[in-house]
Design an enzyme around this catalytic site. Structure first.
Site, PDB file in Angstrom:
ATOM      1  N   GLU A 129       0.797  -1.274  -0.050  1.00 14.30           N
ATOM      2  CA  GLU A 129       0.093   0.153  -0.082  1.00 14.30           C
ATOM      3  C   GLU A 129       0.729   1.348   0.040  1.00 14.30           C
ATOM      4  O   GLU A 129       0.773   2.298   0.747  1.00 14.30           O
ATOM      5  CB  GLU A 129      -0.969   0.077   1.256  1.00 14.30           C
ATOM      6  N   GLU A 139      -5.151  -8.663  -0.552  1.00 13.36           N
ATOM      7  CA  GLU A 139      -5.983  -8.331   0.662  1.00 13.36           C
ATOM      8  C   GLU A 139      -7.378  -8.146  -0.056  1.00 13.36           C
ATOM      9  O   GLU A 139      -7.671  -7.143  -0.697  1.00 13.36           O
ATOM     10  CB  GLU A 139      -5.552  -6.956   1.359  1.00 13.36           C
TER      11      GLU A 139
END
Length: 516
Positions: free
Chosen positions: A196, A320
């Protein structure tokens, strides 16, 4: 069984219980089109140093009265082995970009402590580190997937971690590994270069990260017998520009995969996501709608990737995903502990069907997270352990691992709430190396049964078996007082009639059918 041309005619009849109306839906399938392998790694999982996933999950107090090896909890290991967990992603998540691997090796009593600033501000004692994680993977018989520190780390740090794990020779890091008790390298293939990077991994622009990735990837070496599958830190949900920049600026040869993160929020609101167990049909419907958006999301990012990689050499890695609700009342908000209901099981089944149907591009996925965090497979309370409804869906779907996708084409009956509608049924199918056909179907409608009438032309089969995960209410869940309220059970609603398969899906059900 010979893979001859197979025409499957599947009729879905949406039954209106009040007026007994029926809607026929036809699916034509031909096994000659079953060419794409569904990667087993689509069924992967994610375990972060977050809440009670690692500590008090996989890694327990030595005094806890449960079977264990060192401090690894073996009843959890046995449960995950049963569903054939193919890979496990670690150490994060946001934690990955504040984790310095050398703090987690060597004698445990000498390892420095740190504060886990992302998740609850608790002390991380580093007792679970590289060796412990790779021992866990060995016990699980799964591939490790390591996320490296780009946000607060250095190129040298990641390069030396790769050397420590993968080099079978004489070097400073290989020698250090041997001093710490491991003679031979582990040869870890899956490496995430940051996590991220658009957010908690550094708040970078895609242009800056793409250049940074190339630096890190240059020095993450392929050692003899240990080629790396380097995974680029990809987009947050609908950020197509992030994917565009990465695909444009990073040479195809320098990346194995690009990640994508997407969470299903029941309300769609990050500030108040909704309860894991207390919700009405309107919120249930909205959760299903948000979850099914994964199909459009995968399609749109795949279209961007196709512009630069039409041969699909680069994998889309959805590492995810899952349902994210508000935490359970009275628990640490930074620990992300939530219950797991029939609603979660339906999202899991629908999402796995989506990944299967996009198997030409989606090669790895990781449910967040394995134990005690978010949409967990397993919950623990001291010595007690329970398997969630989501776990049982993964148990059903393991039949698709490394089988060939049978493309499906059909129009589902609608499930309608307040004038809004979504498909009531989703499905995927595969044929394994023994010629056995597996079909997984999800009925999202909480009130209507879905009848199936399937003509199997050109296929020699002697019978059908099935398994089902279902419950009367969408917010039913397994508790420590009633851990088996929702389990996988034998499905008796399917039968062979001549060369036809007939079945009836109950409301709120995930069904797996095996044709032999």
């Amino acid at each position: 069984m010979k893979k001859t041309s197979l025409s499957l005619l599947i009729a879905f009849l949406g039954v209106n219980l009040s007026v007994n109306a029926q809607t026929a839906v036809t699916i034509d399938v031909n096994t000659a089109n079953a060419k794409t392998v569904i990667s087993k790694d689509i069924y992967g999982h994610f375990s972060e140093h977050l809440g009670r996933c690692i500590y008090d999950g996989f890694w327990v107090d030595p005094a806890l009265n449960v079977p264990k090896k060192d401090r690894i909890r073996l009843d959890i290991v046995d449960a995950l082995k049963k569903i054939k967990v193919p890979n496990l992603r670690w150490p994060g998540g946001c934690f990955a970009d504040e984790y310095h691997w050398r703090d987690g090796i060597g004698p445990r009593e000498q390892r420095p402590k740190m504060v886990n600033t992302n998740w609850g501000g608790v002390v991380e004692d580093n007792s679970f580190g590289t060796h412990e994680f790779l021992e866990l993977c060995a016990l699980l018989e799964c591939e490790p997937y390591i996320a490296g520190n780009v946000g607060s780390g250095t190129v040298e740090e990641m390069a030396k971690w790769v050397e420590y794990l993968n080099f079978d020779g004489i070097s400073p890091m290989a020698n250090l590994r041997k001093e710490n008790g491991r003679e031979k390298p582990w040869k870890v293939a899956f490496w995430g270069v940051g996590n991220e990077s658009w957010g908690c991994g550094g708040n970078m622009t895609p242009e800056y990260y793409a250049d940074l990735y190339k630096r890190y990837a240059t020095y993450a070496r392929d050692y003899p017998g240990a080629p790396l599958k380097k995974i680029v830190s990809g987009a947050n949900s609908w950020d197509l520009n992030w994917t565009e920049v990465l695909m444009k600026n990073i040479p195809i040869r320098d990346m194995w995969g690009v990640s994508l993160h997407y969470y299903t929020l029941p309300t769609g609101n990050w500030s108040k996501k909704g309860s894991a167990t207390v919700f009405d049909e309107k919120e249930y419907f909205q959760t299903m709608k948000n979850g099914l958006a994964m199909d459009s999301l995968v399609r749109k990012h795949s279209e961007v990737m196709d512009k630069y990689d039409p041969q699909k050499k680069v994998a889309l890695v959805v590492d995810e995903w899952g349902v994210w609700t508000d935490v359970e009342p009275g628990t640490n908000p930074g620990f992300l502990y939530q219950q797991n209901s029939m609603r979660d099981a339906l999202i899991a089944g629908a999402t796995l069907n989506i990944f299967n149907n996009h198997a030409e591009r989606v090669k790895v996925a990781s449910l967040a997270q394995t134990v005690n965090v978010l949409q967990a497979l397993i919950l623990t309370e001291k010595e007690k352990m329970l398997l969630t409804p989501t776990y049982h869906v993964f148990d059903l779907y393991k039949v698709h691992m490394d089988a060939k996708l049978i493309p499906l084409n059909f129009k589902s009956p609608d499930y309608v709430v307040d004038g809004d509608k979504i498909p009531a049924v989703n499905a995927s199918a595969s044929i394994d190396s023994n010629g056995v056909v597996h079909i997984t179907l999800v009925n999202l409608d909480p009130k209507k049964k879905i009848s199936i009438n399937t003509a199997l032309n050109g296929l020699k089969w002697s019978g059908v078996t099935g398994r089902i995960v279902t419950s009367p209410k969408f917010n039913d869940y397994n508790s420590f007082d009633n851990p088996n309220k929702i389990v996988a059970a034998q499905f008796k609603g399917a039968k062979k009639n001549g060369n036809q398969l007939r079945a009836e899906l109950p409301p709120l059900s995930v069904v797996e059918l095996t044709l032999k």
